[in-house]
Design an enzyme around this catalytic site. Structure first.
Site, PDB file in Angstrom:
ATOM      1  N   CYS A 298      40.361 -31.326  38.745  1.00 19.40           N
ATOM      2  CA  CYS A 298      41.399 -31.670  37.764  1.00 19.40           C
ATOM      3  C   CYS A 298      42.691 -30.884  37.955  1.00 19.40           C
ATOM      4  O   CYS A 298      43.783 -31.451  37.987  1.00 19.40           O
ATOM      5  CB  CYS A 298      40.857 -31.514  36.347  1.00 19.40           C
ATOM      6  SG  CYS A 298      40.464 -29.810  35.871  1.00 19.40           S
ATOM      7  N   HIS A 346      39.868 -28.273  31.463  1.00 20.99           N
ATOM      8  CA  HIS A 346      40.179 -29.597  32.026  1.00 20.99           C
ATOM      9  C   HIS A 346      41.628 -29.955  31.727  1.00 20.99           C
ATOM     10  O   HIS A 346      42.191 -29.549  30.711  1.00 20.99           O
ATOM     11  CB  HIS A 346      39.250 -30.670  31.462  1.00 20.99           C
ATOM     12  CG  HIS A 346      39.388 -31.988  32.159  1.00 20.99           C
ATOM     13  ND1 HIS A 346      38.973 -32.190  33.463  1.00 20.99           N
ATOM     14  CD2 HIS A 346      39.913 -33.176  31.759  1.00 20.99           C
ATOM     15  CE1 HIS A 346      39.234 -33.429  33.824  1.00 20.99           C
ATOM     16  NE2 HIS A 346      39.802 -34.045  32.801  1.00 20.99           N
ATOM     17  N   HIS A 358      43.620 -38.481  35.686  1.00 21.40           N
ATOM     18  CA  HIS A 358      42.925 -37.204  35.880  1.00 21.40           C
ATOM     19  C   HIS A 358      41.753 -37.380  36.833  1.00 21.40           C
ATOM     20  O   HIS A 358      41.324 -38.488  37.137  1.00 21.40           O
ATOM     21  CB  HIS A 358      42.445 -36.626  34.536  1.00 21.40           C
ATOM     22  CG  HIS A 358      41.328 -37.388  33.885  1.00 21.40           C
ATOM     23  ND1 HIS A 358      40.359 -36.782  33.111  1.00 21.40           N
ATOM     24  CD2 HIS A 358      41.016 -38.717  33.875  1.00 21.40           C
ATOM     25  CE1 HIS A 358      39.517 -37.686  32.654  1.00 21.40           C
ATOM     26  NE2 HIS A 358      39.888 -38.866  33.099  1.00 21.40           N
TER      27      HIS A 358
END
Length: 386
Positions: A298, A346, A358
């Site tokens: 990520c 994240h 993402h």
């Protein structure tokens, strides 16, 4: 880059965004599962579908958190290794100069012997804490020329500096070893969590997997609904801002309005480049610790995307969350970074209308998805990086 920076995140409210201490993606999954699964415990002793789903979600979350720790340790290791290499090169050069100075002093001592002075004790000379002490003790200092005395002083200085550098290099090597241990630990943790998650999923029957897929579809539908709701709120806020700007301009505040417009335009240009890069990566696999070009995790994706726009971001989510200005979710603009979970493990790149691009998790691919993919409660904050 905006000047405002915030401290490392904790489980508090940030810019109006909720960050409850127990918020996890598993909560949404479990809530939906409880509506469809049989409440009676399984007769065969196997864990229920709800338990499996909850454990898998938790394992993936733990793996992602460990991945960011791995990324931080890897980056730190690289910097420390360069520092150690530089120090060792410096020590080698200083040692070479020290040896040459030692040879020159030895030749001076030998010359004194040839001119009638007492034979120098070579062992004493080589083991002396300082050649200055040795020459004083043997009463040779008074017989040395100015050039020879300068050589003694130079040797003493070189010896002291070399010893200091050796000590510095030794400490740096020790620190590097500790960081490498952290790196190994984080790597092992990621691999262990992922292996456990795969084993749990492999135990599911075809029927159970179908039920999980159905639940995921319901989650996606709810996430899409929330995204559409946010898009309406943002549109209303933008309309109100435009109206206020128009009123200010008519009242003689055109200069300030023009400056703000120029700033927004500059950010919009960079954000468009970052989003274009991220969109081009859609379909590439999530691989923990990866920064492209074939795969990403990520934070590796967000870093690479903004690099394409000419903006340097730190490697980890923990640092990226501080690399810009925090804004409210309603004020989020395309290009902003959306961070998730209390531990900020994240991140996704906002593209507008409640959606983001993402790299989700192991086994998944870079994709466009609602920022509510795991529920509203897991959204930590929104940061504008440039």
């Amino acid at each position: 880059m905006a000047s405002h920076r915030k401290s490392r995140p904790s489980a508090t409210r940030v810019a109006g965004i909720r960050t409850p201490a127990l918020a996890t993606a598993a909560l949404t999954s479990v809530a939906l599962l409880s509506q469809t699964a049989n409440a009676a415990p399984p007769e065969d002793g196997k864990p229920s579908l709800e338990e499996v789903e909850k454990k898998v979600d938790a394992l993936y979350r733990q793996a992602e958190s460990a991945t960011e720790k791995y990324n931080a340790a890897k980056e730190k290791t690289g910097k420390q290794r360069k520092q150690v290499d530089t120090l060792l090169d410096d020590v080698a050069e200083r040692t070479d100069r020290l040896n040459k100075a030692r040879e020159e002093l030895g030749s001076f001592a030998a010359a004194q012997y040839r001119t009638g002075a007492s034979a120098p004790d070579t062992a004493t000379f080589l083991l002396a804490d300082s050649p200055q002490d040795y020459f004083d003790q043997t009463q040779l200092m008074s017989r040395l020329t100015s050039r020879e005395k300068d050589a003694v002083d130079d040797y003493t200085t070189q010896q002291s500096a070399t010893m200091a550098k050796r000590q510095e290099a030794a400490k740096s090597l020790e620190t590097l070893t500790e960081t490498q241990d952290d790196l190994k630990t984080a790597k092992s943790t990621v691999q262990t969590k992922l292996t456990s998650a795969r084993e749990l999923l492999s135990q599911l029957t075809a029927q159970e997997k179908a039920r999980l897929a159905e639940i995921e579809q319901k989650q996606q539908a709810e996430a899409a609904r929330k995204a559409a709701e946010l898009a309406k709120q943002q549109a209303a806020a933008a309309k109100q801002e435009a109206s206020s700007s128009s009123t200010s301009t008519s009242s003689g505040s055109s200069s300030s309005s023009s400056s703000s417009s120029s700033s927004d335009s500059s950010y919009g240009t960079k954000a468009a480049k970052a989003i274009a890069f991220a969109r081009a990566q859609i379909g590439k696999p999530y691989v923990w610790g990866a920064t492209g070009p074939g795969s990403y995790d990520c934070s590796g994706l967000s870093q690479a995307a903004w690099k394409a726009a000419g903006v340097s971001l730190p490697r980890t989510t923990y640092d990226q969350v501080n690399a810009g200005t925090t804004v409210s979710l309603t004020d989020a603009q395309p290009g902003d970074l959306v961070f998730f979970y209390d531990d900020v493990s994240h991140v996704g790149i906002y593209i507008g209308n409640g959606m983001m691009i993402h790299a989700p998790k192991p086994g998944a691919y870079v994709r466009e998805e609602s920022i509510y993919y795991g529920g509203e409660s897991i959204i930590h904050s929104v940061v504008r990086p440039a």
